[in-house]
Design a protein around this motif. Structure first.
Motif, short mmCIF file in Angstrom:
data_model
loop_
_atom_site.label_atom_id
_atom_site.label_comp_id
_atom_site.label_asym_id
_atom_site.label_seq_id
_atom_site.Cartn_x
_atom_site.Cartn_y
_atom_site.Cartn_z
N LYS A 1 -2.08 -0.88 6.52
CA LYS A 1 -1.41 0.40 6.41
C LYS A 1 -1.01 0.77 4.99
N ASN A 2 -0.74 -0.21 4.12
CA ASN A 2 -0.31 0.13 2.76
C ASN A 2 -0.99 -0.81 1.78
N ALA A 3 -1.16 -0.31 0.57
CA ALA A 3 -1.91 -1.04 -0.46
C ALA A 3 -1.24 -0.86 -1.82
N LEU A 4 -1.44 -1.86 -2.68
CA LEU A 4 -1.02 -1.79 -4.07
C LEU A 4 -2.27 -1.70 -4.92
N LEU A 5 -2.37 -0.66 -5.74
CA LEU A 5 -3.56 -0.42 -6.56
C LEU A 5 -3.19 -0.72 -8.01
N VAL A 6 -3.86 -1.71 -8.61
CA VAL A 6 -3.55 -2.14 -9.98
C VAL A 6 -4.76 -1.81 -10.86
N ASP A 7 -4.58 -0.88 -11.81
CA ASP A 7 -5.67 -0.50 -12.71
C ASP A 7 -5.05 0.19 -13.91
N ASP A 8 -5.58 -0.10 -15.10
CA ASP A 8 -5.04 0.53 -16.30
C ASP A 8 -5.59 1.93 -16.52
N SER A 9 -6.57 2.35 -15.73
CA SER A 9 -7.17 3.67 -15.87
C SER A 9 -6.58 4.62 -14.83
N LYS A 10 -6.02 5.73 -15.31
CA LYS A 10 -5.47 6.70 -14.38
C LYS A 10 -6.55 7.33 -13.52
N VAL A 11 -7.72 7.53 -14.11
CA VAL A 11 -8.82 8.14 -13.37
C VAL A 11 -9.24 7.23 -12.22
N ALA A 12 -9.39 5.92 -12.52
CA ALA A 12 -9.80 4.98 -11.48
C ALA A 12 -8.73 4.88 -10.39
N ARG A 13 -7.45 4.88 -10.79
CA ARG A 13 -6.38 4.83 -9.80
C ARG A 13 -6.39 6.07 -8.91
N PHE A 14 -6.59 7.21 -9.54
CA PHE A 14 -6.59 8.46 -8.79
C PHE A 14 -7.74 8.50 -7.79
N ALA A 15 -8.95 8.10 -8.24
CA ALA A 15 -10.12 8.15 -7.36
C ALA A 15 -9.97 7.21 -6.17
N LEU A 16 -9.56 5.97 -6.44
CA LEU A 16 -9.43 5.00 -5.35
C LEU A 16 -8.25 5.35 -4.42
N SER A 17 -7.18 5.90 -4.98
CA SER A 17 -6.03 6.27 -4.13
C SER A 17 -6.42 7.38 -3.14
N LYS A 18 -7.26 8.31 -3.56
CA LYS A 18 -7.70 9.36 -2.66
C LYS A 18 -8.53 8.79 -1.51
N LEU A 19 -9.38 7.82 -1.81
CA LEU A 19 -10.17 7.19 -0.75
C LEU A 19 -9.27 6.46 0.24
N LEU A 20 -8.25 5.81 -0.26
CA LEU A 20 -7.34 5.07 0.62
C LEU A 20 -6.47 6.03 1.44
N GLU A 21 -6.02 7.11 0.83
CA GLU A 21 -5.20 8.08 1.56
C GLU A 21 -6.00 8.77 2.66
N ASN A 22 -7.31 8.91 2.44
CA ASN A 22 -8.15 9.48 3.50
C ASN A 22 -8.22 8.58 4.73
N ARG A 23 -7.88 7.31 4.57
CA ARG A 23 -7.83 6.37 5.69
C ARG A 23 -6.40 6.21 6.20
N ASP A 24 -5.54 7.18 5.87
CA ASP A 24 -4.14 7.19 6.33
C ASP A 24 -3.38 5.95 5.87
N MET A 25 -3.62 5.55 4.62
CA MET A 25 -2.91 4.41 4.06
C MET A 25 -1.89 4.89 3.02
N GLN A 26 -0.78 4.16 2.95
CA GLN A 26 0.22 4.42 1.93
C GLN A 26 -0.14 3.63 0.68
N VAL A 27 -0.15 4.31 -0.48
CA VAL A 27 -0.65 3.69 -1.71
C VAL A 27 0.47 3.66 -2.75
N ASN A 28 0.69 2.48 -3.33
CA ASN A 28 1.54 2.31 -4.51
C ASN A 28 0.64 1.88 -5.67
#
Length: 365
Positions: A4-31
């Motif tokens: 249900k929830n994930a921690l995304l660790v990346d120094d690139s804002k672009v990479a964090r933004f792209a992966l967070s959108k994919l996770l949110e599409n699966r109804d996951m909470q992203v930090n």
């Protein structure tokens, strides 16, 4: 176990933004965390996530070192870690699993690959087969360019001999790789390539971050301008609608007043024509009064007759009652009273009865 929830660790804002959108599409909470150090601080002060997506190459502590730190901590060792990297060779995958990585996602992350990894993670978590600690503690990360060398290979610049002397046939000597100019060039190229790749990664990440920030600011400015423009247009339209409504209201009110005035004028004229009593009205009123008087006379005569009849009945009943009482009195006093007294009483009663009949006859006569 549901992820249900994930921690995304990346120094690139672009990479964090792209992966967070994919996770949110699966109804996951992203930090999200911008570095490995920030991720460790988050794990120490917040609720643990169901999964950690760890970038491989980051300034400061890289993804491998962060994974080792997380897996060496008993409080966080059970959290599955998915490594996000552009390297996915069999040797790197094996080594990553040795220090506790659950699986590897190749950058850029694709939705299908992410879905397969998360589905498998949910199954493994339900069955309880997730790795909880590193299987081994390798001293350093192997270089992909030298994964084909023997594990006991060494480099030398001297002829083939050990420190104690030449190797005999009875002795088992480790594989020795002579340090030739080609090998030195290969090592140099590998080091330069690694340095260049790291530097390019930093520059591209910085460029992407700048472009992302610039695009975000541009979008916010554009949205602000559009909202301001829409608000101005809505205000202008509201004023126009109000003005037209006011004009229409005035026109309707004027039309209603005009119609009411006409109707009132017609009503006044009709009342003026019908005002006063005509001779016909007077004749009708006289006939009505005469009929009412006739009805009243007949009513009073009927009422008087009924009253006289009721008076006669009352008188008769009263006389009979008096006579009965007199007789009863006479019977009760016959033994004690003389006949003269009875006669006088009877005469008096009859006299009273006669006077009553005469009075009633004079009253209703």
């Amino acid at each position: 176990m549901a992820i249900k929830n994930a921690l995304l660790v990346d120094d690139s804002k672009v990479a964090r933004f792209a992966l967070s959108k994919l996770l949110e599409n699966r109804d996951m909470q992203v930090n999200m965390a911008g570095s490995a150090e920030e991720a460790l601080d988050f794990l120490n002060s917040n609720q643990h996530p169901d999964v950690i997506f760890m970038d491989h190459l980051m300034p400061g502590m890289n993804g491998v070192e962060a994974t080792k730190a997380i897996k060496s901590n008993p409080d966080t060792s059970s959290i599955p870690i998915i490594m996000c990297t552009s390297q996915k060779s069999s040797s790197f995958t094996k080594e990553a699993r040795n220090f506790g990585v659950y699986n590897i996602l190749t950058k850029p992350t694709q939705p299908d690959g992410l879905g397969l990894v998360l589905d498998q993670l949910a199954i493994d978590a339900y069955e309880g087969v997730l790795p909880t600690a590193p299987l081994a503690d390798p001293e350093s990360e192997a270089d992909d360019h030298f994964t084909g060398l023997p594990d006991d290979a060494s480099l030398e610049v001297t002829p083939e001999q050990t420190e104690s002397g030449p190797v005999t046939n009875d002795e088992t000597a480790p594989s020795v790789v002579p340090l030739t100019s080609d090998l030195i060039e290969q090592i140099s190229r590998s080091a330069v390539k690694t340095h260049v790749n790291n530097r390019l990664h930093e520059l591209l990440s910085s460029l992407f971050d700048e472009q992302f920030d610039h695009l975000k600011r541009a979008l916010e400015e554009s949205r602000s301008k559009q909202e301001s423009m829409i608000e101005e247009r809505l205000t202008a339209m509201s004023g126009l609608v109000e003005q037209r409504t006011k004009n229409l209201r005035d026109e309707v009110a004027a039309e209603v007043n005009l119609n009411l005035g006409r109707e009132l004028a017609d009503l006044k004229k009709e009342l003026a024509r019908n005002s006063g009593f005509t001779s016909d009205h007077m004749a009708e009123l006289k006939d009505h009064i005469t009929s009412v008087q006739t009805i009243d006379t007949e009513f009073w005569q009927t009422l008087q007759s009924e009253a006289i009849q009721q008076a006669h009945e009352i008188s008769r009943e009263t006389a009979e009652d008096i006579a009965q009482r007199t007789i009863d009195l006479f019977v009760s006093q016959q033994r004690s009273a003389s006949s003269r007294i009875y006669t006088v009483a009877l005469a008096a009663s009859l006299g009273v009865f006669s006077l009553g009949i005469a009075w009633l006859a004079g009253l209703f006569g």
